[in-house]
Every structure is written in C-alpha cells, then in structure tokens.
Write a protein that holds these residues in place. Structure first.
Motif, short mmCIF file in Angstrom:
data_model
loop_
_atom_site.label_atom_id
_atom_site.label_comp_id
_atom_site.label_asym_id
_atom_site.label_seq_id
_atom_site.Cartn_x
_atom_site.Cartn_y
_atom_site.Cartn_z
N GLY A 48 37.27 29.60 35.77
CA GLY A 48 37.68 30.31 34.57
C GLY A 48 37.45 31.81 34.54
N CYS A 49 37.07 32.42 35.63
CA CYS A 49 36.88 33.87 35.62
C CYS A 49 38.22 34.57 35.38
CB CYS A 49 36.28 34.35 36.94
SG CYS A 49 34.56 33.85 37.13
N SER A 50 38.16 35.77 34.81
CA SER A 50 39.37 36.52 34.52
C SER A 50 39.90 37.17 35.79
CB SER A 50 39.07 37.60 33.48
OG SER A 50 40.17 38.50 33.40
N LEU A 51 41.13 36.79 36.18
CA LEU A 51 41.71 37.35 37.40
C LEU A 51 42.20 38.78 37.17
CD1 LEU A 51 43.62 34.16 38.50
CD2 LEU A 51 41.63 35.15 39.64
N GLY A 52 42.75 39.03 35.98
CA GLY A 52 43.22 40.37 35.68
C GLY A 52 42.08 41.35 35.46
N GLY A 53 40.96 40.84 34.98
CA GLY A 53 39.83 41.70 34.67
C GLY A 53 38.89 41.92 35.83
N THR A 63 42.28 38.43 44.64
CA THR A 63 41.07 37.72 45.00
C THR A 63 40.17 37.66 43.78
OG1 THR A 63 41.20 38.53 47.27
CG2 THR A 63 39.06 37.69 46.54
N CYS A 64 39.81 36.44 43.39
CA CYS A 64 38.95 36.23 42.22
C CYS A 64 37.58 36.87 42.48
CB CYS A 64 38.82 34.74 41.95
SG CYS A 64 37.79 34.37 40.53
N GLY A 65 37.06 37.57 41.47
CA GLY A 65 35.79 38.26 41.62
C GLY A 65 34.59 37.33 41.63
N CYS A 66 34.79 36.07 41.30
CA CYS A 66 33.63 35.17 41.19
C CYS A 66 33.30 34.46 42.50
CB CYS A 66 33.88 34.15 40.09
SG CYS A 66 33.76 34.91 38.46
N HIS A 67 34.27 33.75 43.10
CA HIS A 67 33.97 32.98 44.31
C HIS A 67 35.00 33.20 45.41
CE1 HIS A 67 32.64 30.70 40.65
NE2 HIS A 67 31.49 30.88 41.26
N PRO A 81 41.16 28.45 48.66
CA PRO A 81 40.17 27.81 47.79
C PRO A 81 38.93 28.70 47.66
CG PRO A 81 40.74 26.42 49.70
CD PRO A 81 41.35 27.76 49.92
N PRO A 82 37.99 28.43 46.74
CA PRO A 82 37.76 27.10 46.19
C PRO A 82 38.65 26.60 45.06
CG PRO A 82 36.09 28.63 45.41
CD PRO A 82 36.90 29.36 46.43
N PRO A 83 39.44 27.42 44.35
CA PRO A 83 40.32 26.79 43.35
C PRO A 83 41.21 25.74 44.02
CG PRO A 83 40.39 29.18 43.12
CD PRO A 83 39.64 28.88 44.40
N ALA A 84 41.56 24.69 43.27
CA ALA A 84 42.38 23.61 43.82
C ALA A 84 43.79 23.62 43.26
CB ALA A 84 41.71 22.27 43.56
#
Ligand code: FES
Length: 103
Positions: A48-53, A63-67, A81-84
């Motif tokens: 659920g991290c914000s991709l735009g933010g 690239t997602c800032g969380c994982h 991944p890790p998103p599925a």
C-alpha cells in the motif's frame, strides 16, 4: 461508461516525475514520460505505499520506495515483485493546461 475527470494541471507533473492525486475518491498516480501522461493506481499492490509519492520513476518503470517492487506506469503491469498483482491503469487525455483521467 466512465467519464473523464480533471486530475491535475499539466504544470504540476513535470517530465520524468510522478504525482499522487485524488480523483473521485480514488488515489491515482500520474506520470509524465517525455511529455506524455499516464495514470495508474497509486497504492502499491504489495503493502500500500504511495507510488506517486514515494516511488522513483526511471523511463516508464516506477520503483516502489518501500520494498523495491516495480510497475510499468504506461500499463500498470507488474515488472518486479514482491507485489503479486498489477495496478489498475486509467485512460488519460489533456485539454488546454489540464490532465483528465477516465474513472
Ligand atoms: S509496498 Fe511497494 S513493494 Fe512493498
């Protein structure tokens, strides 16, 4: 049939960058790739991290800032991944100085 809804001013999303906007109660990530605009879900399908933010855009991949999960912002498709799951992708058009998204 979904309608186009005003999402942002063109000047708010500069080339190579993303912005999170709220459109009809939905959190959307807008991206500007060389002057062309794309829209997809903002909330990473992993945790659920914000991709735009918090995401980092490189070409058409965020690239997602969380994982470190990656998505193609032009299609919402999962790249790494890790998103599925893919993100929803939304049709975009511009009118004058405004970006509109079909929700
Ligand atoms: S929340 Fe995006 S990769 Fe984990």
């Amino acid at each position: 049939m979904a309608d186009f809804v005003v999402a942002a001013k063109i000047s708010e999303v500069t080339p190579g960058h993303m912005k999170t906007v709220l459109v009809n109660g939905k959190q959307i990530a807008l991206a500007n790739i060389d002057g062309e605009f794309f829209a997809m879900g903002d909330s990473c399908t992993h945790a659920g991290c914000s991709l735009g933010g918090e995401g980092v855009l490189d070409g058409n991949v965020v690239t997602c800032g969380c994982h470190g999960g990656q998505f193609d912002v032009t299609t919402g498709k999962l790249v790494r991944p890790p998103p599925a799951e893919d993100e929803p992708s939304y049709e975009v058009k511009t009118e004058g100085d405004t970006i509109l998204v079909r929700i």
